[in-house]
Design a protein around this motif. Structure first.
Motif, mmCIF file in Angstrom:
data_model
loop_
_atom_site.group_PDB
_atom_site.id
_atom_site.type_symbol
_atom_site.label_atom_id
_atom_site.label_comp_id
_atom_site.label_asym_id
_atom_site.label_seq_id
_atom_site.Cartn_x
_atom_site.Cartn_y
_atom_site.Cartn_z
ATOM 1 N N VAL A 98 27.753 61.721 -23.114
ATOM 2 C CA VAL A 98 27.601 62.633 -21.976
ATOM 3 C C VAL A 98 28.947 63.321 -21.784
ATOM 4 C CG1 VAL A 98 26.996 62.871 -19.547
ATOM 5 C CG2 VAL A 98 25.934 61.064 -20.928
ATOM 6 N N ARG A 99 28.931 64.656 -21.753
ATOM 7 C CA ARG A 99 30.178 65.421 -21.714
ATOM 8 C C ARG A 99 30.279 66.218 -20.409
ATOM 9 N NH1 ARG A 99 32.522 65.447 -26.846
ATOM 10 N NH2 ARG A 99 31.163 64.601 -28.490
ATOM 11 N N SER A 100 31.509 66.521 -20.028
ATOM 12 C CA SER A 100 31.750 67.246 -18.781
ATOM 13 C C SER A 100 31.428 68.731 -18.897
ATOM 14 C CB SER A 100 33.217 67.076 -18.340
ATOM 15 O OG SER A 100 34.092 67.555 -19.367
ATOM 16 N N THR A 101 31.433 69.243 -20.123
ATOM 17 C CA THR A 101 31.099 70.643 -20.388
ATOM 18 C C THR A 101 30.118 70.714 -21.555
ATOM 19 O OG1 THR A 101 33.035 70.853 -21.837
ATOM 20 C CG2 THR A 101 33.316 71.543 -19.523
ATOM 21 N N PRO A 102 29.320 71.800 -21.634
ATOM 22 C CA PRO A 102 28.314 71.900 -22.709
ATOM 23 C C PRO A 102 28.927 72.299 -24.047
ATOM 24 C CG PRO A 102 28.203 73.839 -21.318
ATOM 25 C CD PRO A 102 29.203 72.932 -20.672
ATOM 26 N N GLU A 103 29.733 71.410 -24.600
ATOM 27 C CA GLU A 103 30.398 71.668 -25.877
ATOM 28 C C GLU A 103 30.957 70.367 -26.419
ATOM 29 O OE1 GLU A 103 33.871 74.156 -25.332
ATOM 30 O OE2 GLU A 103 34.308 73.235 -23.393
ATOM 31 N N VAL A 104 31.123 70.312 -27.735
ATOM 32 C CA VAL A 104 31.783 69.161 -28.347
ATOM 33 C C VAL A 104 33.276 69.448 -28.336
ATOM 34 C CG1 VAL A 104 32.032 67.773 -30.435
ATOM 35 C CG2 VAL A 104 29.775 68.673 -29.803
ATOM 36 N N LYS A 105 33.983 68.691 -27.514
ATOM 37 C CA LYS A 105 35.415 68.943 -27.317
ATOM 38 C C LYS A 105 36.117 67.620 -27.057
ATOM 39 C CE LYS A 105 38.509 71.546 -24.263
ATOM 40 N NZ LYS A 105 38.582 72.471 -23.089
ATOM 41 N N GLU A 106 37.245 67.467 -27.632
ATOM 42 C CA GLU A 106 37.997 66.224 -27.467
ATOM 43 C C GLU A 106 38.390 66.040 -26.002
ATOM 44 O OE1 GLU A 106 41.990 63.989 -29.251
ATOM 45 O OE2 GLU A 106 41.357 65.924 -30.065
ATOM 46 N N GLY A 107 38.121 64.846 -25.513
ATOM 47 C CA GLY A 107 38.527 64.507 -24.156
ATOM 48 C C GLY A 107 37.513 64.845 -23.078
ATOM 49 N N ASN A 108 36.311 65.382 -23.449
ATOM 50 C CA ASN A 108 35.353 65.730 -22.387
ATOM 51 C C ASN A 108 34.170 64.757 -22.284
ATOM 52 O OD1 ASN A 108 33.866 66.471 -24.650
ATOM 53 N ND2 ASN A 108 33.214 68.459 -23.794
ATOM 54 N N ILE A 109 34.271 63.588 -22.913
ATOM 55 C CA ILE A 109 33.208 62.577 -22.819
ATOM 56 C C ILE A 109 33.385 61.812 -21.503
ATOM 57 C CG2 ILE A 109 32.229 60.490 -23.813
ATOM 58 C CD1 ILE A 109 33.047 61.495 -26.556
ATOM 59 N N VAL A 110 32.316 61.800 -20.696
ATOM 60 C CA VAL A 110 32.381 61.132 -19.392
ATOM 61 C C VAL A 110 31.470 59.912 -19.320
ATOM 62 C CG1 VAL A 110 33.078 63.234 -18.183
ATOM 63 C CG2 VAL A 110 30.638 62.694 -18.433
ATOM 64 N N ILE A 131 22.514 67.146 -16.819
ATOM 65 C CA ILE A 131 21.796 66.032 -16.198
ATOM 66 C C ILE A 131 22.514 65.582 -14.931
ATOM 67 C CG2 ILE A 131 20.872 65.308 -18.429
ATOM 68 C CD1 ILE A 131 22.914 63.003 -18.410
ATOM 69 N N THR A 132 21.728 65.014 -14.024
ATOM 70 C CA THR A 132 22.283 64.525 -12.752
ATOM 71 C C THR A 132 22.103 63.024 -12.568
ATOM 72 O OG1 THR A 132 20.180 65.039 -11.651
ATOM 73 C CG2 THR A 132 21.879 66.759 -11.639
ATOM 74 N N ASN A 133 21.312 62.418 -13.423
ATOM 75 C CA ASN A 133 21.045 60.991 -13.283
ATOM 76 C C ASN A 133 20.661 60.429 -14.662
ATOM 77 O OD1 ASN A 133 20.504 58.632 -11.453
ATOM 78 N ND2 ASN A 133 18.457 58.850 -12.330
ATOM 79 N N PRO A 134 21.142 59.263 -15.044
ATOM 80 C CA PRO A 134 22.011 58.318 -14.313
ATOM 81 C C PRO A 134 23.501 58.674 -14.332
ATOM 82 C CG PRO A 134 21.437 57.410 -16.439
ATOM 83 C CD PRO A 134 20.710 58.699 -16.340
ATOM 84 N N VAL A 135 23.878 59.698 -15.095
ATOM 85 C CA VAL A 135 25.261 60.161 -15.131
ATOM 86 C C VAL A 135 25.242 61.678 -14.994
ATOM 87 C CG1 VAL A 135 27.412 60.214 -16.460
ATOM 88 C CG2 VAL A 135 25.881 58.260 -16.678
ATOM 89 N N THR A 136 26.242 62.225 -14.324
ATOM 90 C CA THR A 136 26.342 63.672 -14.215
ATOM 91 C C THR A 136 27.127 64.224 -15.395
ATOM 92 O OG1 THR A 136 26.299 63.570 -11.793
ATOM 93 C CG2 THR A 136 27.159 65.590 -12.782
ATOM 94 N N GLY A 137 26.576 65.238 -16.029
ATOM 95 C CA GLY A 137 27.266 65.826 -17.174
ATOM 96 C C GLY A 137 26.297 66.618 -18.042
ATOM 97 N N TRP A 138 26.675 66.773 -19.317
ATOM 98 C CA TRP A 138 25.871 67.548 -20.270
ATOM 99 C C TRP A 138 25.591 66.698 -21.510
ATOM 100 C CZ3 TRP A 138 24.297 72.653 -19.408
ATOM 101 C CH2 TRP A 138 24.867 73.269 -18.293
ATOM 102 N N VAL A 139 24.355 66.816 -22.021
ATOM 103 C CA VAL A 139 23.998 66.119 -23.263
ATOM 104 C C VAL A 139 23.328 67.122 -24.200
ATOM 105 C CG1 VAL A 139 23.721 63.868 -22.141
ATOM 106 C CG2 VAL A 139 21.740 65.398 -22.355
ATOM 107 N N ALA A 140 23.441 66.857 -25.508
ATOM 108 C CA ALA A 140 22.800 67.730 -26.499
ATOM 109 C C ALA A 140 21.288 67.563 -26.412
ATOM 110 C CB ALA A 140 23.302 67.382 -27.892
#
Length: 256
Positions: A98-110, A131-140
Protein backbone atom coordinates in the motif's frame (compact mmCIF):
# COMPACT_ATOMS: atom_id res chain seq x y z
CA UNK A 1 -14.71 -87.04 -107.72
CA UNK A 2 -17.36 -89.25 -106.12
CA UNK A 3 -17.69 -90.08 -102.44
CA UNK A 4 -18.83 -93.40 -101.14
CA UNK A 5 -21.29 -93.78 -98.30
CA UNK A 6 -18.62 -94.18 -95.60
CA UNK A 7 -16.86 -91.00 -96.57
CA UNK A 8 -20.15 -89.10 -96.52
CA UNK A 9 -20.89 -90.33 -93.03
CA UNK A 10 -17.43 -89.36 -91.78
CA UNK A 11 -17.68 -85.92 -93.39
CA UNK A 12 -21.11 -85.37 -91.80
CA UNK A 13 -19.85 -86.34 -88.37
CA UNK A 14 -16.85 -84.00 -88.71
CA UNK A 15 -19.12 -81.11 -89.73
CA UNK A 16 -21.47 -81.72 -86.86
CA UNK A 17 -18.55 -81.76 -84.40
CA UNK A 18 -17.22 -78.51 -85.81
CA UNK A 19 -20.60 -76.82 -85.55
CA UNK A 20 -21.04 -78.08 -82.00
CA UNK A 21 -17.62 -76.70 -81.01
CA UNK A 22 -18.38 -73.28 -82.48
CA UNK A 23 -21.73 -73.16 -80.68
CA UNK A 24 -20.10 -74.18 -77.39
CA UNK A 25 -17.42 -71.51 -77.53
CA UNK A 26 -19.98 -68.92 -78.56
CA UNK A 27 -22.14 -69.79 -75.55
CA UNK A 28 -19.10 -69.74 -73.27
CA UNK A 29 -18.07 -66.34 -74.59
CA UNK A 30 -21.57 -64.94 -74.10
CA UNK A 31 -21.73 -66.41 -70.60
CA UNK A 32 -18.37 -64.87 -69.72
CA UNK A 33 -19.50 -61.48 -71.01
CA UNK A 34 -22.74 -61.78 -69.05
CA UNK A 35 -20.83 -62.66 -65.89
CA UNK A 36 -18.50 -59.71 -66.35
CA UNK A 37 -21.42 -57.36 -66.88
CA UNK A 38 -23.23 -58.80 -63.87
CA UNK A 39 -20.28 -58.39 -61.54
CA UNK A 40 -19.62 -54.86 -62.85
CA UNK A 41 -23.25 -54.01 -62.10
CA UNK A 42 -23.02 -55.51 -58.63
CA UNK A 43 -19.80 -53.57 -57.92
CA UNK A 44 -21.42 -50.33 -59.12
CA UNK A 45 -24.47 -50.92 -56.93
CA UNK A 46 -22.21 -51.68 -53.98
CA UNK A 47 -20.27 -48.46 -54.55
CA UNK A 48 -23.52 -46.49 -54.77
CA UNK A 49 -24.72 -47.96 -51.47
CA UNK A 50 -21.35 -47.18 -49.88
CA UNK A 51 -21.52 -43.59 -51.16
CA UNK A 52 -25.03 -43.21 -49.78
CA UNK A 53 -23.85 -44.49 -46.40
CA UNK A 54 -20.92 -42.07 -46.39
CA UNK A 55 -23.18 -39.20 -47.38
CA UNK A 56 -25.68 -40.14 -44.68
CA UNK A 57 -23.00 -40.42 -42.01
CA UNK A 58 -21.59 -36.98 -42.89
CA UNK A 59 -25.01 -35.30 -42.56
CA UNK A 60 -26.11 -34.10 -39.11
CA UNK A 61 -29.08 -36.00 -37.76
CA UNK A 62 -31.76 -34.63 -35.44
CA UNK A 63 -29.83 -35.74 -32.34
CA UNK A 64 -26.79 -33.78 -33.46
CA UNK A 65 -28.91 -30.71 -34.17
CA UNK A 66 -30.62 -30.94 -30.79
CA UNK A 67 -27.25 -31.33 -29.11
CA UNK A 68 -25.88 -28.27 -30.90
CA UNK A 69 -29.02 -26.24 -30.24
CA UNK A 70 -28.83 -26.92 -26.50
CA UNK A 71 -25.29 -25.58 -26.16
CA UNK A 72 -25.72 -22.54 -23.85
CA UNK A 73 -24.38 -19.05 -24.35
CA UNK A 74 -22.24 -17.71 -21.48
CA UNK A 75 -23.22 -14.40 -19.89
CA UNK A 76 -20.78 -12.58 -17.56
CA UNK A 77 -20.95 -9.13 -15.95
CA UNK A 78 -18.55 -6.31 -16.91
CA UNK A 79 -15.54 -5.74 -14.62
CA UNK A 80 -14.48 -2.34 -15.93
CA UNK A 81 -15.98 0.94 -17.07
CA UNK A 82 -17.71 1.53 -13.74
CA UNK A 83 -16.96 2.96 -10.32
CA UNK A 84 -16.13 0.16 -7.91
CA UNK A 85 -16.57 0.45 -4.16
CA UNK A 86 -14.79 -2.66 -2.91
CA UNK A 87 -12.04 -5.01 -4.05
CA UNK A 88 -10.25 -8.14 -2.82
CA UNK A 89 -6.48 -8.40 -2.63
CA UNK A 90 -5.28 -10.99 -5.15
CA UNK A 91 -1.53 -10.53 -5.54
CA UNK A 92 0.62 -13.36 -7.02
CA UNK A 93 3.53 -11.87 -5.06
CA UNK A 94 1.73 -11.13 -1.80
CA UNK A 95 1.73 -9.27 0.46
CA UNK A 96 0.43 -6.29 -1.53
CA UNK A 97 2.17 -2.98 -0.94
CA UNK A 98 0.00 0.00 0.00
CA UNK A 99 1.59 3.26 -1.14
CA UNK A 100 1.03 6.90 -0.20
CA UNK A 101 0.88 7.95 -3.86
CA UNK A 102 -0.34 6.14 -7.01
CA UNK A 103 3.14 5.21 -8.22
CA UNK A 104 5.99 2.82 -7.54
CA UNK A 105 8.46 5.01 -5.71
CA UNK A 106 11.07 4.36 -3.09
CA UNK A 107 9.95 5.33 0.37
CA UNK A 108 6.19 5.61 -0.32
CA UNK A 109 5.10 2.21 1.11
CA UNK A 110 2.76 2.77 4.06
CA UNK A 111 1.53 -0.77 4.64
CA UNK A 112 1.01 -4.27 3.30
CA UNK A 113 -2.06 -6.46 2.84
CA UNK A 114 -2.44 -10.23 2.61
CA UNK A 115 -4.41 -11.95 -0.14
CA UNK A 116 -8.21 -12.21 0.26
CA UNK A 117 -8.32 -8.98 2.27
CA UNK A 118 -11.33 -6.79 1.44
CA UNK A 119 -10.49 -3.14 0.79
CA UNK A 120 -12.88 -0.18 0.53
CA UNK A 121 -12.29 1.82 -2.64
CA UNK A 122 -12.74 5.60 -2.77
CA UNK A 123 -11.26 6.42 -6.16
CA UNK A 124 -9.43 5.04 -9.20
CA UNK A 125 -6.58 6.64 -11.13
CA UNK A 126 -4.41 5.30 -13.98
CA UNK A 127 -4.55 1.67 -12.83
CA UNK A 128 -4.41 2.46 -9.11
CA UNK A 129 -7.13 2.20 -6.46
CA UNK A 130 -7.35 4.65 -3.60
CA UNK A 131 -8.43 2.70 -0.52
CA UNK A 132 -9.69 3.87 2.86
CA UNK A 133 -9.91 0.60 4.75
CA UNK A 134 -8.17 -1.29 6.34
CA UNK A 135 -5.30 1.06 5.40
CA UNK A 136 -5.41 4.45 3.72
CA UNK A 137 -3.35 4.67 0.57
CA UNK A 138 -3.06 3.41 -3.01
CA UNK A 139 -2.78 -0.14 -4.36
CA UNK A 140 -2.24 -1.46 -7.89
CA UNK A 141 -5.62 -2.45 -9.35
CA UNK A 142 -4.16 -5.41 -11.29
CA UNK A 143 -3.12 -6.91 -7.93
CA UNK A 144 -6.76 -7.00 -6.81
CA UNK A 145 -10.05 -8.52 -7.95
CA UNK A 146 -13.09 -6.29 -8.38
CA UNK A 147 -16.46 -6.14 -10.12
CA UNK A 148 -18.94 -3.47 -11.09
CA UNK A 149 -21.35 -3.04 -8.16
CA UNK A 150 -24.30 -2.35 -10.46
CA UNK A 151 -25.02 -4.40 -13.55
CA UNK A 152 -28.04 -4.26 -15.84
CA UNK A 153 -27.59 -6.66 -18.74
CA UNK A 154 -29.96 -8.26 -21.26
CA UNK A 155 -29.56 -11.97 -21.96
CA UNK A 156 -29.33 -12.48 -25.72
CA UNK A 157 -29.73 -16.01 -27.00
CA UNK A 158 -27.95 -17.07 -30.18
CA UNK A 159 -30.02 -18.59 -33.03
CA UNK A 160 -28.58 -22.03 -32.16
CA UNK A 161 -29.27 -21.82 -28.43
CA UNK A 162 -32.26 -21.79 -26.10
CA UNK A 163 -30.17 -21.78 -22.89
CA UNK A 164 -27.75 -19.40 -21.20
CA UNK A 165 -25.40 -19.73 -18.25
CA UNK A 166 -25.04 -16.57 -16.18
CA UNK A 167 -21.82 -16.56 -14.18
CA UNK A 168 -20.33 -13.74 -12.11
CA UNK A 169 -19.49 -12.24 -8.75
CA UNK A 170 -20.56 -9.32 -6.61
CA UNK A 171 -17.74 -7.93 -4.47
CA UNK A 172 -19.10 -5.71 -1.72
CA UNK A 173 -22.54 -4.17 -1.95
CA UNK A 174 -24.32 -4.08 -5.25
CA UNK A 175 -27.11 -5.33 -7.50
CA UNK A 176 -26.70 -7.40 -10.66
CA UNK A 177 -29.80 -7.58 -12.86
CA UNK A 178 -30.13 -9.82 -15.90
CA UNK A 179 -33.14 -9.28 -18.13
CA UNK A 180 -34.82 -11.76 -20.46
CA UNK A 181 -37.73 -11.11 -22.82
CA UNK A 182 -40.48 -13.72 -22.59
CA UNK A 183 -43.68 -14.48 -24.51
CA UNK A 184 -46.89 -15.60 -22.87
CA UNK A 185 -47.08 -19.39 -22.86
CA UNK A 186 -43.33 -19.98 -22.80
CA UNK A 187 -41.77 -21.98 -19.97
CA UNK A 188 -38.92 -20.45 -17.97
CA UNK A 189 -36.56 -22.66 -15.98
CA UNK A 190 -33.80 -21.42 -13.66
CA UNK A 191 -31.24 -23.94 -12.35
CA UNK A 192 -28.98 -22.57 -9.63
CA UNK A 193 -25.34 -23.67 -9.20
CA UNK A 194 -24.05 -20.81 -7.03
CA UNK A 195 -24.42 -19.41 -3.53
CA UNK A 196 -27.65 -17.45 -4.02
CA UNK A 197 -30.76 -18.10 -6.12
CA UNK A 198 -31.73 -15.05 -8.21
CA UNK A 199 -35.02 -13.31 -7.54
CA UNK A 200 -37.38 -13.59 -10.54
CA UNK A 201 -39.38 -10.40 -11.08
CA UNK A 202 -42.22 -10.13 -13.61
CA UNK A 203 -42.72 -7.16 -15.98
CA UNK A 204 -45.32 -5.69 -13.61
CA UNK A 205 -42.93 -5.85 -10.64
CA UNK A 206 -44.27 -9.00 -9.00
CA UNK A 207 -41.82 -11.29 -7.22
CA UNK A 208 -42.30 -14.73 -8.76
CA UNK A 209 -39.59 -16.61 -6.88
CA UNK A 210 -37.08 -16.02 -4.10
CA UNK A 211 -36.62 -13.08 -1.79
CA UNK A 212 -33.54 -10.99 -2.70
CA UNK A 213 -30.51 -11.41 -0.43
CA UNK A 214 -31.85 -14.62 1.10
CA UNK A 215 -29.91 -17.85 0.70
CA UNK A 216 -31.81 -21.10 0.45
CA UNK A 217 -31.69 -24.69 -0.63
CA UNK A 218 -33.73 -24.23 -3.79
CA UNK A 219 -31.77 -25.28 -6.85
CA UNK A 220 -34.43 -25.11 -9.59
CA UNK A 221 -37.54 -23.13 -10.47
CA UNK A 222 -39.87 -23.70 -13.44
CA UNK A 223 -42.95 -21.73 -14.43
CA UNK A 224 -45.18 -21.00 -17.42
CA UNK A 225 -45.15 -17.33 -18.38
CA UNK A 226 -48.58 -15.68 -18.15
CA UNK A 227 -47.53 -12.16 -19.15
CA UNK A 228 -45.40 -11.19 -22.14
CA UNK A 229 -42.58 -8.75 -21.43
CA UNK A 230 -39.15 -8.37 -19.85
CA UNK A 231 -38.42 -10.47 -16.76
CA UNK A 232 -35.61 -9.57 -14.35
CA UNK A 233 -33.30 -12.05 -12.65
CA UNK A 234 -31.95 -10.06 -9.72
CA UNK A 235 -29.04 -10.66 -7.36
CA UNK A 236 -28.46 -8.20 -4.50
CA UNK A 237 -25.69 -7.91 -1.93
CA UNK A 238 -25.51 -5.61 1.08
CA UNK A 239 -22.50 -7.28 2.70
CA UNK A 240 -19.25 -8.49 1.12
CA UNK A 241 -20.84 -10.15 -1.88
CA UNK A 242 -20.76 -13.64 -3.32
CA UNK A 243 -20.21 -15.65 -6.48
CA UNK A 244 -23.20 -16.77 -8.52
CA UNK A 245 -23.94 -19.10 -11.40
CA UNK A 246 -27.28 -20.19 -12.81
CA UNK A 247 -28.73 -21.61 -16.02
CA UNK A 248 -31.61 -19.98 -17.89
CA UNK A 249 -33.72 -22.21 -20.16
CA UNK A 250 -36.59 -21.01 -22.34
CA UNK A 251 -38.95 -23.49 -23.96
CA UNK A 252 -41.90 -22.79 -26.21
CA UNK A 253 -42.19 -20.08 -28.84
CA UNK A 254 -39.12 -18.71 -30.61
CA UNK A 255 -36.91 -16.46 -28.49
CA UNK A 256 -36.37 -12.87 -29.52
Amino acid sequence: MSLNMGQLIITGIAGLASATSIAYFTIQSDSSQFANNYFQTQTLDSNLVSDRQKSSSSTLNSSDLVSQKSSPVIITPPTSGCKINMAIVDDPEAPLNVRSTPEVKEGNIVGQLNNNTFVSVADEKSGWLQITNPVTGWVAKNRTRSTCPRVDKTITFSPESDTAIVRGEIIGTGSHNYRVRMIQGQTLTIKNFGDVFPAIISPDGQLMAREPNVEGNESEWTGIISLSGVYTLQLDSNLRGYEYEFLVLIEGNENF
